[in-house]
Structures are given as C-alpha cells and as structure tokens.
Design a protein around this motif. Structure first.
Motif, PDB file in Angstrom:
ATOM      1  N   THR A 153     -29.923 -22.729  49.057  1.00  0.00           N
ATOM      2  CA  THR A 153     -31.034 -23.456  48.427  1.00  0.00           C
ATOM      3  C   THR A 153     -30.956 -24.912  48.870  1.00  0.00           C
ATOM      4  O   THR A 153     -29.924 -25.388  49.344  1.00  0.00           O
ATOM      5  CB  THR A 153     -30.947 -23.383  46.893  1.00  0.00           C
ATOM      6  OG1 THR A 153     -29.731 -24.001  46.466  1.00  0.00           O
ATOM      7  CG2 THR A 153     -30.976 -21.938  46.425  1.00  0.00           C
ATOM      8  N   GLY A 154     -31.998 -25.650  48.691  1.00  0.00           N
ATOM      9  CA  GLY A 154     -31.998 -27.058  49.056  1.00  0.00           C
ATOM     10  C   GLY A 154     -31.927 -27.232  50.557  1.00  0.00           C
ATOM     11  O   GLY A 154     -32.619 -26.567  51.315  1.00  0.00           O
ATOM     12  N   TYR A 155     -31.021 -28.126  51.001  1.00  0.00           N
ATOM     13  CA  TYR A 155     -30.944 -28.455  52.423  1.00  0.00           C
ATOM     14  C   TYR A 155     -30.243 -27.360  53.235  1.00  0.00           C
ATOM     15  O   TYR A 155     -30.728 -26.907  54.256  1.00  0.00           O
ATOM     16  CB  TYR A 155     -30.200 -29.784  52.620  1.00  0.00           C
ATOM     17  CG  TYR A 155     -30.939 -30.951  52.023  1.00  0.00           C
ATOM     18  CD1 TYR A 155     -31.942 -31.592  52.731  1.00  0.00           C
ATOM     19  CD2 TYR A 155     -30.626 -31.409  50.746  1.00  0.00           C
ATOM     20  CE1 TYR A 155     -32.631 -32.664  52.187  1.00  0.00           C
ATOM     21  CE2 TYR A 155     -31.301 -32.477  50.194  1.00  0.00           C
ATOM     22  CZ  TYR A 155     -32.308 -33.112  50.912  1.00  0.00           C
ATOM     23  OH  TYR A 155     -32.981 -34.154  50.376  1.00  0.00           O
ATOM     24  N   SER A 156     -29.040 -26.942  52.766  1.00  0.00           N
ATOM     25  CA  SER A 156     -28.238 -25.926  53.467  1.00  0.00           C
ATOM     26  C   SER A 156     -28.124 -26.247  54.952  1.00  0.00           C
ATOM     27  O   SER A 156     -28.394 -25.414  55.826  1.00  0.00           O
ATOM     28  CB  SER A 156     -28.849 -24.526  53.270  1.00  0.00           C
ATOM     29  OG  SER A 156     -28.867 -24.201  51.901  1.00  0.00           O
ATOM     30  N   SER A 157     -27.749 -27.473  55.241  1.00  0.00           N
ATOM     31  CA  SER A 157     -27.687 -27.949  56.623  1.00  0.00           C
ATOM     32  C   SER A 157     -26.415 -27.461  57.300  1.00  0.00           C
ATOM     33  O   SER A 157     -25.308 -27.568  56.752  1.00  0.00           O
ATOM     34  CB  SER A 157     -27.732 -29.484  56.641  1.00  0.00           C
ATOM     35  OG  SER A 157     -27.435 -29.976  57.923  1.00  0.00           O
ATOM     36  N   LEU A 158     -26.586 -26.906  58.502  1.00  0.00           N
ATOM     37  CA  LEU A 158     -25.415 -26.481  59.272  1.00  0.00           C
ATOM     38  C   LEU A 158     -24.591 -27.682  59.720  1.00  0.00           C
ATOM     39  O   LEU A 158     -23.382 -27.573  59.926  1.00  0.00           O
ATOM     40  CB  LEU A 158     -25.875 -25.675  60.488  1.00  0.00           C
ATOM     41  CG  LEU A 158     -26.624 -24.372  60.174  1.00  0.00           C
ATOM     42  CD1 LEU A 158     -27.016 -23.671  61.471  1.00  0.00           C
ATOM     43  CD2 LEU A 158     -25.775 -23.451  59.305  1.00  0.00           C
ATOM     44  N   GLU A 159     -25.250 -28.843  59.831  1.00  0.00           N
ATOM     45  CA  GLU A 159     -24.538 -30.057  60.222  1.00  0.00           C
ATOM     46  C   GLU A 159     -23.486 -30.431  59.183  1.00  0.00           C
ATOM     47  O   GLU A 159     -22.402 -30.907  59.525  1.00  0.00           O
ATOM     48  CB  GLU A 159     -25.540 -31.192  60.416  1.00  0.00           C
ATOM     49  CG  GLU A 159     -24.937 -32.578  60.594  1.00  0.00           C
ATOM     50  CD  GLU A 159     -24.022 -32.660  61.827  1.00  0.00           C
ATOM     51  OE1 GLU A 159     -23.162 -33.553  61.861  1.00  0.00           O
ATOM     52  OE2 GLU A 159     -24.149 -31.822  62.745  1.00  0.00           O
TER      53      GLU A 159
END
Length: 675
Positions: free
Chosen positions: A581-587
């Motif tokens: 949920t939300g950003y869940s950024s791989l970075e």
C-alpha cells in the motif's frame, strides 16, 4: 477631673496649650505613618525606620512638653537647666527606639502592646526628666495619686495605640484612632502631672524668664520640633510614593505581556468577566475572537526567534491600532491572541473580526525580511453561544481550531454541531494524556508463526485503551489524537518500555517488535531512547524488532535512513510494515537492508479465488527471496488463506486464525506495535 480642668484653664496660656496640642497631633500622625512603613520593611530598612520614628516621637513628646511647660504660669521665677533639658530629649529618643523596635519586629501581636508600653514609659521618663530641668524659685509638692494616674494613663493609652497599629485584624479607621490615642497618651500624662504639682513661691533671688522670652522660646521649640516632625512625615510620604510607584509597575507587569505590551491572560480574564457583567445588565452581547497566527513557526525557523519577536510586536501594534471604543485585545502567549467587543447587532462582531483579519493578513516589512502571516480566527458570542466566561473562551477556541483545520480564509463563528466533535477530540486527548501518566493503558500480544512449521517466530504487541466511561477506544481513533496533540513520543516510549519489560520477563526467548510512527522516526534521539530502554529492561537487542511504514521514511528520506542505520547498529531488527500500500518503492528496499517485509492485510483478504492477488503475492515473495528478506503476511483469518501462503512459499503469517491478541504469550518469539 475638676482639678485637671481648672489647671488647664486657669494656670496655662490657652494659645500655647493649643499650640502644644497641635504639635502633638501632627507628630502623632507622623509616628503612625512611619510605623506603617517600618512594619513592612526588611530588617536593615526597619532599623532605619525605627530610628526615624524614635526621632519624630521624641521630638513630638519633647516639644509638646516644653511648649506646654512654657504655657504654665508658675507665679514664681523660672529657669531651665540646659543639660537636663537636652538629656530629657535623649531619654525620650532611646525609649521610643526600644518601644517601636519591639512593636515592629515582635513575632506575636502581643509585642505591639509591649512596645507601646515601652513607648508610654519613654513619655513618662521624658516628662519627669524635663520637670527636673524646670527650676522654679519656690517649694514644689506632688500629689502622688495624680502622678501614678498620669503614668498609668500614658502607658495604657500608648500600649493600646501601638497594639492597634500592630494587629493583623481589621480595625476601622485604624490610623486616626491610633493617632488620637497617642495624642491622648502624651497630653494626659503631661497635664495630669501638672495637676499633681503644687508650687509655693519664695522671694526672688534671680532674674526669671519674662513672658516675651517664654513666648520666643516656645516658638523656637515648636519650630525645631516641626522641622524634625516634618522630615519624618516627608520621609514616610516619599516611601509611600515609591512603594505606590513600585506597586503600579508590578501590577502593570503582572497584567501585561512583557514582549508586546498588550494585556496578558490574567488581564483578559478580568476584562472578559467585566464585559459579561456589563452585558448581562445592559442587554448587550459580548463577542470574543480567538486568534492563532498562521505560518508563524516558519518565521522562527527561517529567520530566528528574534525575528519572531519582532513580528509579534508589529502584530500587537496593528491589533492595538485597529481597536475602537469598547474593544479590547490581549496576547495569551506564543502566537495566540484574543479580542473582545461589546455590541448589539451581530453584524458588528463579524465586522470587528474582519477588521482584525485584514490587519493580520497585511504584509509585514522588515529590513531583513518580509512576512505574510494571516491567522485562524474563531468567534463566539455571549449569551448566544455560551452562558459563562469559561464556556465563551472555550467555544471561541473550538471555532478557531476548526478554522485552522479547514484552512478557512475568513473568521469562523462557533457552530455547536460542528465544534462539539472538536471538543470531544480535545476531551479524549486530555483523557489519553492522563491515562499515560497514570499507567492505565495496556499491551496485548498477537502471535506470529512460521507458515511451514507452525513454530512461533514472534509476537506483535498491540496497544489497548479502555476508557473508564466510553469503554474500549480503538487505536485507529486515539493514535492520531496522540500525534495531533504532541504526545505521540511519550506514548511511543510508554509502549516500547512496557513491551521490552514484558518480553524480558518471558521464560522463552521470543522476539518483540515495536511499531514506530513517522513523528517518532523524525526524532533525532530515538536511537538513544532505544538503547536506554534496552539497558533499563535488560532485553537483548536481538529480541527487539521495530516496524514502520514507508510513509515514515518518505517525509525526510535521508534523515530517516540515518536514524534507522543507527538503530540497526544496536542489533535491533527493522521490518517494513504494510507493504503493498502507499508508495511501496523498490528504491527504499534497495537503500536499506530490512530484516522483514510485512505484507498488508488487504492482500490476504483477496487471496481466496482472486488470481490477481495471488500473482501479486507470488511477485512479492519472489522479491523477498531475491533480496533475502523474509515475508510475513498479516490478516490471516481462514484456513484457505493459510494454504495459499504455504503453497506459494510465504515465510511467516499473523492473524486471528493463528491467534487473537491477548495479555499472555505461550512461547516461541514475540513482537510489539502501536496499532
């Protein structure tokens, strides 16, 4: 009494008697005024006042005595011994100093009467020493009954006079009563003593003082005494004026804000009560505007507190300049102001608030910078919105909070339906703060297990609050309240300390995880707090794990990652919560080596019969395996959901199917969270 009256009327010059009484009255008044000053003075100043009192009192007694003696018609030649005359003054001064020092500094009120008695004894000693200096060519006889009566009267009246001044009880007309008693003490002792004296003239053997010389001596004595007494009176007046000026300055400081010069909270409460009292009798209304400046913190952060103070001073000047008749403005503290007006037409309060709003929105130009602030303004009206001063102020605050929350461009009037929700939130916030202080919160633990083996891998600790009147309050309600009211750090510390202490007492070596909010993560001392709590509770760092969402990192990514690295360096595990949920950024996963990824419960709810959710789960699991990060799925409530997790190779699971939150733990591992 007849002998006394005849003595005064027949044997004395009435003009000189009147002059003696006048001197005595003025002197007695100066004694009273200076004694009032001495009572409130410190010990060092008190000594100076006692000396001034003794000078004024001895001059009063001495002048009264000798003017009255010069008024006496002895029918025989009279001379005055200069040494004894001066000695009589010294006797009076010493006795008066002792008496008034005892009266002023004695701890008990009885010392007032004792000091007054010493003052009366000084009057008697001065009189009879002075009579010794009065040399008459004749035989002097004394009626001891009158002598004793004179001494007793002088001592008793003096004792009552000083006791009246010394008492803490309320005495009506205390100053004039004490003045009159001192006059009676001096005059009665003198004239009763003169009544006791009988002179039988003898043949002349020296040149007596002539009437003209008596009058000149009397005037000279009065002049010297008047100068001394006047010096004491002026000293008392000067001290009173100084004290009055100091009191006015203290009152001004107590009622006014030191920075802006506006009335402060105390003055505002007083003025609000006064305005409501007037409105109650006149049928008018009282309008109260609660004002909170917008963007003031930015000025402090960017330009410094000195610039912030300059802005507050300029704002105060503008508000003061915008006031009209029957209008009032005060600073309560920080960037909070209030304004009052009394009116009859409701449109007047809106015009008043709009006028203030315009002043607050106008740009502020300084040499170093320019600021545009504006303000959130809430309006409440007595008696329409409130029936008391406290309720009126509270309702104006509620309207102001709503104006700030809604970013209202104009002043907002109180609305009971809308503002009661805000009042409820404020009451709940106060109750939550008390619950933290009184240790009335609780922590329940929910088990986390391995999907394949069923082995317990940890427990998550869930904060619970049961309100004494409202019953259980869900975390989704009270956690945002703690964040918005500035005590989420206190609450987070309470949960962390409680969870670590509980885990340290478990018989098994389970792990405990603690959810960290974005506000907690932004605090630079968070690693130090974790370290201190681990030391205090004795829990090994490897048994503690924190859980945080990516939202907590995004606000200030570099700072957050730096704090997390410090925490991880302590040996504490770090889990990324609510993934998916939300950003869940791989970075974010690349930038920080998380110890666990917690898949949001939303995906677990969609696992049964939903190909897309299963595909997402499979992708997340593959990502976790490629990064060597275990995956935990939350919200597992059915056997079918658990079977899908097992089939897809999920590492850990948590949910009602596996175990409901409770106070007790069975064994294995453990985890703690504010959720």
């Amino acid at each position: 009494m007849i002998r006394l009256a005849m003595c005064i009327a027949v044997e004395h010059d009435p003009w000189l008697v009147a002059l003696a009484v006048l001197v005595c009255g003025v002197g007695a008044f100066s004694i009273v005024q200076m004694f009032e000053r001495a009572r409130g003075a410190a010990r060092g100043q008190g000594l100076a006042w006692a000396f001034l009192i003794s000078v004024a009192a001895s001059a009063t007694i001495w002048c009264t005595h000798f003017v009255a003696m010069l008024a006496f018609e002895a029918k025989a030649p009279v001379t005055l011994d200069p040494v004894l005359t001066i000695a009589s003054l010294m006797v009076a001064m010493v006795g008066c100093f002792m008496g008034f020092a005892v009266a002023a500094w004695g701890r008990h009120e009885a010392y007032g009467a004792v000091g007054g008695a010493l003052f009366g004894a000084a009057i008697a000693a001065m009189h009879f020493t002075g009579m010794t200096a009065y040399r008459v060519d004749g035989i002097v006889e004394w009626d001891m009954v009158y002598v004793v009566t004179a001494i007793v009267m002088g001592i008793v009246l003096s004792s009552v006079a000083v006791a009246t001044l010394r008492t803490r009880r309320t005495v009506r007309h205390r100053v004039p009563v004490a003045t009159a008693l001192i006059v009676l003490a001096i005059a009665s002792l003198h004239f009763l003593s003169m009544t006791a004296m009988r002179i039988t003239p003898m043949a002349l053997d020296a040149t007596p003082l002539r009437p003209s010389e008596f009058n000149a001596l009397a005037l000279a004595t009065v002049l010297v005494g008047a100068i001394v007494i006047a010096a004491g009176v002026f000293a008392a007046m000067l001290d009173r004026q100084t004290r009055s000026d100091a009191m006015r300055e203290l009152t001004r400081m107590a009622m006014n804000d030191s920075l802006t010069g506006l009335p402060n909270r105390v003055a505002f409460r007083e003025e609000l009560g006064r305005q409501i009292a007037i409105a109650s009798t006149s049928g008018e209304r009282v309008g109260l505007c609660a004002i909170d400046l917008d963007r003031f913190k930015e000025v402090n952060d960017v330009h410094g507190h000195k610039a912030g103070d300059a802005v507050l001073v300029r704002i105060a000047q503008r508000l003061r300049g915008a006031l009209g008749e029957q209008e009032f403005v005060a600073r309560l503290g920080g960037d909070e102001f209030v304004a009052l007006t009394r009116f009859t037409d409701r449109a007047q309060i809106h015009a008043f608030a709009a006028r203030l709003d315009a002043e607050l929105k106008a740009p502020l130009a300084f040499e170093e910078f320019e600021a545009r602030l504006g303000a959130s303004i809430g309006i409440a009206v007595y008696p329409d919105d409130a029936i008391s001063a406290d309720m009126l102020a509270n309702n104006a605050d509620l309207a102001m909070y709503r104006a700030k929350a809604d970013a209202a461009p104009v002043p907002v009037p109180y609305d009971s339906a809308l503002d009661e929700a805000i009042r409820d939130q404020r009451e709940l916030a106060a109750d939550l703060r008390r619950a933290i202080d009184r240790n009335e919160l609780d922590v329940h633990y929910q088990v986390q297990t391995s999907v394949n083996t069923g082995e317990v891998t940890g427990y998550e600790a869930l904060l619970r609050w049961t309100h004494p009147l409202r019953g259980p309050i869900p975390p989704v309600t009270f956690i945002p309240i703690a964040e918005s009211n500035g005590f989420i750090l206190t609450l987070g510390e309470w949960v962390l300390r409680r969870a670590c202490a509980d885990a340290a007492g478990w018989t098994h070596g389970a792990k405990v995880a603690v959810n960290v909010s974005p506000l907690q993560l932004s605090h630079a001392d968070l690693p130090r707090l974790f370290h201190q709590i681990l030391l205090d509770t004795g829990l090994p760092p490897r048994r503690l794990e924190i859980e945080l969402t990516e939202t907590a990192i995004i606000a200030d990514r570099e700072r957050a990652l730096h704090v997390l690295r410090q925490i991880k360096a302590l040996g504490i595990g770090v889990a990324l919560d609510d993934f998916g949920t939300g950003y869940s950024s791989l970075e974010t996963l690349r930038a920080f080596p998380f110890d666990k990824i917690k898949l949001d419960r939303f995906f677990a709810a969609e696992l049964e019969g939903n190909i897309q959710s299963t595909a997402i789960l499979r992708a997340v699991l593959a990502l976790g395996k490629s990064l060597s990060i275990p995956i935990l799925a939350e919200g597992i409530e059915t056997r079918e959901q658990l079977d899908v997790l097992r089939r897809e190779g999920c590492d850990e699971a948590q949910g009602f199917l596996i175990g409901r939150p409770g106070r007790d733990v069975a064994g294995g591992g453990a985890a703690a969270a504010v959720a």
